[in-house]
Write an enzyme that holds these catalytic residues in place. Structure first.
Site, PDB file in Angstrom:
ATOM      1  N   TYR A  62       0.882  -1.226   0.117  1.00 62.72           N
ATOM      2  CA  TYR A  62       0.007  -0.141   0.048  1.00 62.72           C
ATOM      3  C   TYR A  62       0.865   1.292   0.161  1.00 62.72           C
ATOM      4  O   TYR A  62       2.054   1.087   0.416  1.00 62.72           O
ATOM      5  CB  TYR A  62      -1.023  -0.083   1.316  1.00 62.72           C
ATOM      6  CG  TYR A  62      -1.868  -1.125   1.056  1.00 62.72           C
ATOM      7  CD1 TYR A  62      -3.230  -0.827   0.425  1.00 62.72           C
ATOM      8  CD2 TYR A  62      -1.770  -2.481   1.654  1.00 62.72           C
ATOM      9  CE1 TYR A  62      -4.022  -1.900   0.135  1.00 62.72           C
ATOM     10  CE2 TYR A  62      -2.664  -3.350   1.429  1.00 62.72           C
ATOM     11  CZ  TYR A  62      -3.723  -3.213   0.782  1.00 62.72           C
ATOM     12  OH  TYR A  62      -4.723  -4.155   0.554  1.00 62.72           O
ATOM     13  N   CYS A  63       0.117   2.305  -0.417  1.00 69.38           N
ATOM     14  CA  CYS A  63       1.037   3.702  -0.581  1.00 69.38           C
ATOM     15  C   CYS A  63       1.763   3.971   0.772  1.00 69.38           C
ATOM     16  O   CYS A  63       1.477   3.897   1.848  1.00 69.38           O
ATOM     17  CB  CYS A  63      -0.125   4.642  -0.534  1.00 69.38           C
ATOM     18  SG  CYS A  63       0.683   6.368  -0.967  1.00 69.38           S
ATOM     19  N   PRO A  64       3.084   4.356   0.393  1.00 73.31           N
ATOM     20  CA  PRO A  64       3.509   4.746  -0.612  1.00 73.31           C
ATOM     21  C   PRO A  64       4.648   3.513  -1.294  1.00 73.31           C
ATOM     22  O   PRO A  64       5.220   3.991  -2.303  1.00 73.31           O
ATOM     23  CB  PRO A  64       4.664   5.811  -0.199  1.00 73.31           C
ATOM     24  CG  PRO A  64       4.975   5.328   1.216  1.00 73.31           C
ATOM     25  CD  PRO A  64       3.974   4.602   1.610  1.00 73.31           C
ATOM     26  N   ASP A 106      -3.403  -2.166  -4.524  1.00 75.16           N
ATOM     27  CA  ASP A 106      -3.924  -0.918  -4.002  1.00 75.16           C
ATOM     28  C   ASP A 106      -4.812   0.217  -4.585  1.00 75.16           C
ATOM     29  O   ASP A 106      -4.391   0.523  -5.672  1.00 75.16           O
ATOM     30  CB  ASP A 106      -2.670  -0.001  -3.711  1.00 75.16           C
ATOM     31  CG  ASP A 106      -3.119   1.195  -2.509  1.00 75.16           C
ATOM     32  OD1 ASP A 106      -4.184   1.257  -2.255  1.00 75.16           O
ATOM     33  OD2 ASP A 106      -2.068   1.894  -2.150  1.00 75.16           O
TER      34      ASP A 106
END
Length: 75
Positions: A12-14, A39
């Site tokens: 997931y981000c980042p 994501d």
């Protein structure tokens, strides 16, 4: 030269962007990478990343639960 592939599914981000940037930094101008991500925010993240860097988002699509991004390295 065939495109490279990067699998960032489950991250997931980042992390998807960070790993893509790290790979692109090792590539020559004009080379392409296909990124596989899960994501949901990656659709926004990859567009923004390519719009704020010299890299080109060639295409993107969703295959079932996987987002697929085709990115060309630009210096």
């Amino acid at each position: 030269m065939p495109p490279r592939e990067l699998d960032v599914r489950g991250f997931y981000c980042p992390l998807p962007i960070l790993r893509t940037r790290a790979l692109l930094d090792t590539m020559a101008d004009g080379e392409e990478v296909i990124v596989y991500a899960t994501d949901p925010a990656s659709t926004i993240d990859f567009r923004h990343f390519c719009n704020t860097t010299s890299n080109e988002l060639i295409a993107h699509e969703k295959r079932e639960d996987v987002f697929v991004y085709h990115i060309r390295r630009r210096v």
